[in-house]
Every structure is written in C-alpha cells, then in structure tokens.
Design a protein around this motif. Structure first.
Motif, short mmCIF file in Angstrom:
data_model
loop_
_atom_site.label_atom_id
_atom_site.label_comp_id
_atom_site.label_asym_id
_atom_site.label_seq_id
_atom_site.Cartn_x
_atom_site.Cartn_y
_atom_site.Cartn_z
N PRO A 1 -9.82 39.70 51.40
CA PRO A 1 -9.68 38.39 50.43
C PRO A 1 -8.49 37.80 50.57
O PRO A 1 -7.50 38.45 50.43
CB PRO A 1 -10.03 38.96 48.94
CG PRO A 1 -10.37 40.11 49.17
CD PRO A 1 -10.36 40.85 50.47
N GLY A 2 -8.30 36.36 50.89
CA GLY A 2 -7.21 35.64 51.09
C GLY A 2 -6.71 34.96 50.14
O GLY A 2 -7.49 34.56 49.20
N PRO A 3 -5.55 33.93 50.43
CA PRO A 3 -5.18 32.95 49.48
C PRO A 3 -6.45 32.19 49.00
O PRO A 3 -6.44 31.62 47.89
CB PRO A 3 -4.14 32.19 50.14
CG PRO A 3 -4.02 32.73 51.49
CD PRO A 3 -4.90 34.25 51.53
N THR A 4 -7.22 31.56 50.08
CA THR A 4 -8.43 30.63 49.68
C THR A 4 -9.22 31.50 48.41
O THR A 4 -9.49 30.64 47.54
CB THR A 4 -9.37 30.51 50.91
OG1 THR A 4 -8.29 30.13 51.92
CG2 THR A 4 -10.27 29.47 50.60
N GLN A 5 -9.51 32.70 48.53
CA GLN A 5 -10.37 33.33 47.54
C GLN A 5 -9.60 33.38 46.35
O GLN A 5 -10.06 33.05 45.21
CB GLN A 5 -10.56 34.74 47.96
CG GLN A 5 -11.87 34.83 48.73
CD GLN A 5 -11.48 34.54 50.26
OE1 GLN A 5 -10.47 34.40 50.71
NE2 GLN A 5 -12.34 34.77 51.21
N TRP A 6 -8.24 33.54 46.35
CA TRP A 6 -7.42 33.44 44.96
C TRP A 6 -7.58 32.19 44.39
O TRP A 6 -7.76 31.84 43.23
CB TRP A 6 -6.01 33.97 45.10
CG TRP A 6 -6.04 35.27 45.98
CD1 TRP A 6 -6.80 36.29 46.00
CD2 TRP A 6 -4.73 35.42 46.74
NE1 TRP A 6 -6.20 37.17 46.74
CE2 TRP A 6 -4.86 36.87 47.33
CE3 TRP A 6 -3.54 34.85 47.16
CZ2 TRP A 6 -4.28 37.49 48.26
CZ3 TRP A 6 -2.54 35.65 48.04
CH2 TRP A 6 -3.21 36.76 48.46
N MET A 7 -7.41 31.18 45.28
CA MET A 7 -7.30 29.81 44.57
C MET A 7 -8.79 29.45 44.12
O MET A 7 -9.10 28.54 43.17
CB MET A 7 -7.04 28.82 45.73
CG MET A 7 -5.65 28.55 46.15
SD MET A 7 -5.55 27.47 47.21
CE MET A 7 -3.73 28.26 48.15
N ASP A 8 -10.07 29.97 44.49
CA ASP A 8 -11.33 29.62 44.31
C ASP A 8 -11.54 30.02 43.01
O ASP A 8 -12.04 29.42 41.93
CB ASP A 8 -12.37 30.55 45.16
CG ASP A 8 -12.54 29.69 46.54
OD1 ASP A 8 -12.31 28.56 46.66
OD2 ASP A 8 -13.25 30.30 47.42
N TYR B 1 -9.39 27.93 40.52
CA TYR B 1 -9.81 26.34 40.36
C TYR B 1 -11.27 26.58 40.27
O TYR B 1 -12.08 25.35 40.11
CB TYR B 1 -9.42 25.44 41.44
CG TYR B 1 -8.15 25.27 41.53
CD1 TYR B 1 -7.42 24.28 40.63
CD2 TYR B 1 -7.39 26.26 42.44
CE1 TYR B 1 -6.10 24.50 40.92
CE2 TYR B 1 -5.96 25.94 42.74
CZ TYR B 1 -5.38 25.02 41.92
OH TYR B 1 -3.98 24.90 41.98
N LEU C 1 -13.05 23.43 37.85
CA LEU C 1 -12.83 22.15 38.59
C LEU C 1 -13.84 22.11 39.69
O LEU C 1 -14.37 21.00 39.75
CB LEU C 1 -11.40 21.93 38.85
CG LEU C 1 -10.35 21.71 37.93
CD1 LEU C 1 -8.99 21.56 38.47
CD2 LEU C 1 -10.66 19.96 37.39
N VAL C 2 -13.95 23.13 40.52
CA VAL C 2 -14.77 22.95 41.58
C VAL C 2 -16.30 23.12 41.08
O VAL C 2 -17.01 22.07 41.55
CB VAL C 2 -14.54 24.36 42.56
CG1 VAL C 2 -15.89 24.52 43.25
CG2 VAL C 2 -13.26 24.70 42.98
#
Lengths: 367, 82
Positions: free
Chosen positions: B56-63, B66, B69-70
């Motif tokens: 899991p990378g930064p995108t998953q952390w941001m998921d 957020y 909101l998403v």
C-alpha cells in the motif's frame, strides 16, 4: 542562501507553468469530467477557482517575503521546527505528484504506442533525461519551455483544424440544461490541475523582473482555460456520449482524423505533443522537488541530490498505483482532495497566519 | 523474479553512484550525507517494492484520509449517471 544562479523572465515562467499544467489535463480529464458534467464538460475548465487562488497565494507570499519561495517563507512564518514539517509535507507532495505524472506518461505511452515495452523502461528513460535537464538548472528548463510552446501550439491546432468539418454542434445541446450544477461538479476534477499553479511560488524567486510575473500568470491561466475548453469541446462535439467510455478521449479524436486518405494516423502528432509537454511538466515538478529538498536540508547547491531524487521519483511512479484503473480512480477521487488540501488550503492558512503576524507586529511597534 | 528485480535495483544504484563518484570530492560533507540518506531511502523503498509490488502506497493512505469526501463525490456521480 543562493542555491540557483539562473535568472528567467516572466514570460518564461508563464510558459513553464502552462506546460506544467496542460499536457496531462488534456489527456486524462475529459473522460473524468464527462462523468460529472455530461454535455457541459466544455464549461467546466472555466471554473478555475483553485488556479486563481493558488496564483494569488503564491504572489502574495512573494510580496510579503521577496525572493523566497513557499517553503522558505513557511519557515519564516511558522518558526524553524513547524516550518520544516510544513516544507516536508509540500516537498513530499511534489514528489508524489511527480510520481503520478511519470506514471501517467508511462501508462499512456505503453498503452497507446509502445505496447511491448516494459513500463519501467519508458518511465525510467524519461526520468533520466529529466534528471540531466534538472541538473543543468532552471534556465535550461525555461528555454525548453520557450522552444516547445510554439511546437505544442502548432501541433495542437494541426489536430483541431482538420476536425472542424466533422463536428456536430447539436451534441453540445442542451447547454446548461440542468443549470450550472453539472459543469461545476465536473470542474472539481480540474481543480487538482489548477491548484498546480502554486508551483509559480518556486519559480518567482528566479524571475529577473518579479513584478511582471502577475501579468504573465494571468495570461497563462487564460491560455490553459482556452486550451482545455477547446480540447474538451472538440472531444465532445466529435464523440458525444462516447467521451466517457475512453481512457484517453483526445487520442481517439486524433485517430479519427483522415484527410483524403492521405493524412491519417495523426495520433503520432498527439504523441509528440504529449511527450514534449510531459517532459517539461516532469522537469518542473522534479526541479521543484530537488531544489526544495536541497533548501530544506540547507545544502549549498541542489545538483548533487538530483539523481537520488530522480530514483525516488521513479520508485514513486511505481508505488502510486498498482495499475491504470486504480490510477484513474485516484485521479478522480483522493488526488483532487489532497491537491486542494496541500496546494491550496495549507498555503492559504499560511498566508493568513503571515498577515495576522504582520498586523500584530505592527500594532506592537506602535505601542 | 525477485532476485532479478533486486539485481536490477542494485545495477541502477551502482550506475548512479559510479556516475556521481567523480564529483564526490567536491561535495561538502552535508551534501554527501544528504546523497547517502536519499540513496539509502531509495534503496530500501526499491527493495520493498520488488519484494511486494502491491505494498500500500501514499494513494491508499490518502484514500483513507479523504474517504468521507470521496464518498460524497461518488454519490454525486451515481446521481448524475443514474
């Protein structure tokens, strides 16, 4: 501390920012915007709020702290420790966005043209070329932008003009059939791209005449909006409801062109646009990351760390998403919100704090 | 496959260091440290990515951050297309 001796002009900054925003926006936004805005997708780029705000923040911060970029100003405003944290967040986010851009570039080239080539070879060679350019300094990137802008514009027109007879105006009706709502929600996706205008904050300190940057940024913003409106409009008028079905609608548009069975396969022109644009775009993001990181670590110059940062950039491009679907999904969801947070909200809060401190400081002086 | 990947990472890093080796004496101590730390971070991340590409990378952390909101945004999409 002087970390870069190059000087660039205000129009050059404008051109760099134009190429740092437009290329990926032409490529991947029409399909995502269409999901929200339907036939109003050509109106969406006009709602460029975050672009206006980001430019205004960058210019205001530069007015308060002349000759300093956002990260340096952050250290002044927040104090050393908090300022370092702030700088780290901004720089890591630039590294992340750089990774996303490299990945988009690689996925597109592999998906549409070099089908047999491994993704890492495509993105790796791009990062290598960009690393060499970034090492040469900001003036070189600015000159590349100078050279590529006319080519970019010419190729873009070459794609649009042959299509004009095939466009069906009726496909854009009804215009704003449901009010401005759909076009506004469609523009949410674009806000992520417009917030990249904050990058100007890292380039103004190198401007030979900083007062002219404001005008050139206004022109740049307008040029980006016009480009996106025309590319979205052409896509919509040609493909209509099919726009949402493709990953890269504009590529399909380019493939459609056929003049007298002689001018065909013009998608190679689009490829040229895309490689030129993505090259400058990656260079700008790479440069901001490497230069900012060197400042953050109080280095004398940023050149030594360019290659290690490039290696991290390449890794980031692998790490951001397991496949193209996940990447597109992220682009239409969490990347929008994170870009708005990191590139608009946090800098806006910083600017507010700077103003409050300044007012407070003045009052204290008067007492 | 894993060994090939590790070998590739090592080769890229070796080429990079070899390229910068000549300029190394002119760098200050701080610059050498920064170079070493960044290269080390890159090496660790590269090895982790070779061993587990699905990490899991930064995108998953941001998921995760957020998510509310998403969800709101996706509800909007469903309304539009439905």
């Amino acid at each position: 501390m002087v970390i870069e001796n190059g000087k660039i002009s205000a129009p050059q900054i404008g051109k760099m920012i134009y190429l740092a925003v437009t290329p990926t926006a032409i490529l991947s936004t029409p399909a995502i915007t269409y999901q929200f805005a339907k036939q109003d997708l050509w109106i969406s780029p006009m709602w460029a709020f975050s672009g206006v705000i980001a430019i205004w923040i960058a210019l205001s911060i530069h007015r308060l702290f002349p000759g300093e970029n956002l990260v340096q100003a952050g250290e002044r405003i927040l104090g050393r420790k908090l300022g370092k944290v702030f700088g780290l967040v901004i720089l890591l986010y630039y590294l992340y966005l750089g990774g996303v851009i490299v990945r988009e570039y690689g996925e597109f080239v592999v998906g549409a043209f070099l089908v047999q080539t491994p993704l890492l070879v495509v993105s790796g060679s791009m990062v290598l070329v960009c690393a060499i350019v970034v090492r040469s300094g900001v003036e070189i990137i600015a000159r590349f932008a100078d050279v590529f802008i006319p080519v970019f514009a010419m190729l873009f027109l070459l794609l649009i003009i042959p299509l004009l007879p095939d466009l069906h105006i009726l496909k854009m009706l009804p215009i704003m059939g449901e009010g401005i709502g759909p076009s506004l929600s469609g523009s949410v996706v674009l806000q992520a791209w417009f917030s990249e205008f904050l990058t100007v904050s890292f380039l103004i300190p190198f401007a030979n005449r900083a007062e002219k940057v404001k005008k050139s940024m206004a022109i740049t913003l307008l040029a980006v909006i016009v480009t996106l409106v025309s590319s979205n409009l052409v896509t919509l008028l040609l493909l209509g409801e099919l726009t949402g079905n493709y990953n890269y609608p504009f590529l399909i548009v380019a493939r459609y062109i056929n003049l007298a069975d002689f001018f065909t396969h013009l998608e190679s022109l689009f490829m040229a646009i895309w490689v030129l644009g993505a090259f400058v775009k990656i260079c700008v993001f790479f440069y901001v990351t490497a230069m900012g990181a060197a400042q953050w670590m109080n280095l004398r110059e940023y050149q030594p760390i360019v290659f290690p940062v490039g290696f991290l950039l390449l890794l980031m491009s692998v790490w951001v998403a397991p496949n193209l679907q996940e990447l597109t999904h992220a682009l239409s969801t969490s990347i929008i919100f994170s870009a708005l947070t990191v590139l608009v909200c946090i800098p806006a809060a910083l600017l507010g704090l700077a103003w409050i401190r300044r007012q407070w400081g003045k009052k204290n002086l008067q007492d | 496959m894993i060994w090939g990947g590790l070998l590739g990472v090592a080769a890229v890093l070796a080429l990079m260091i070899l390229h910068d080796w000549r300029a190394m004496p002119s760098y200050t101590k701080r610059e050498k440290t920064a170079y070493g730390v960044l290269t080390g971070l890159g090496a660790i991340l590269a090895i982790l990515l070779v061993i587990n590409p699905q990490m899991p990378g930064p995108t998953q952390w941001m998921d995760v951050i957020y998510k509310p909101l998403v969800n709101l945004l996706e509800k909007l999409t469903v309304q539009r297309s439905g």
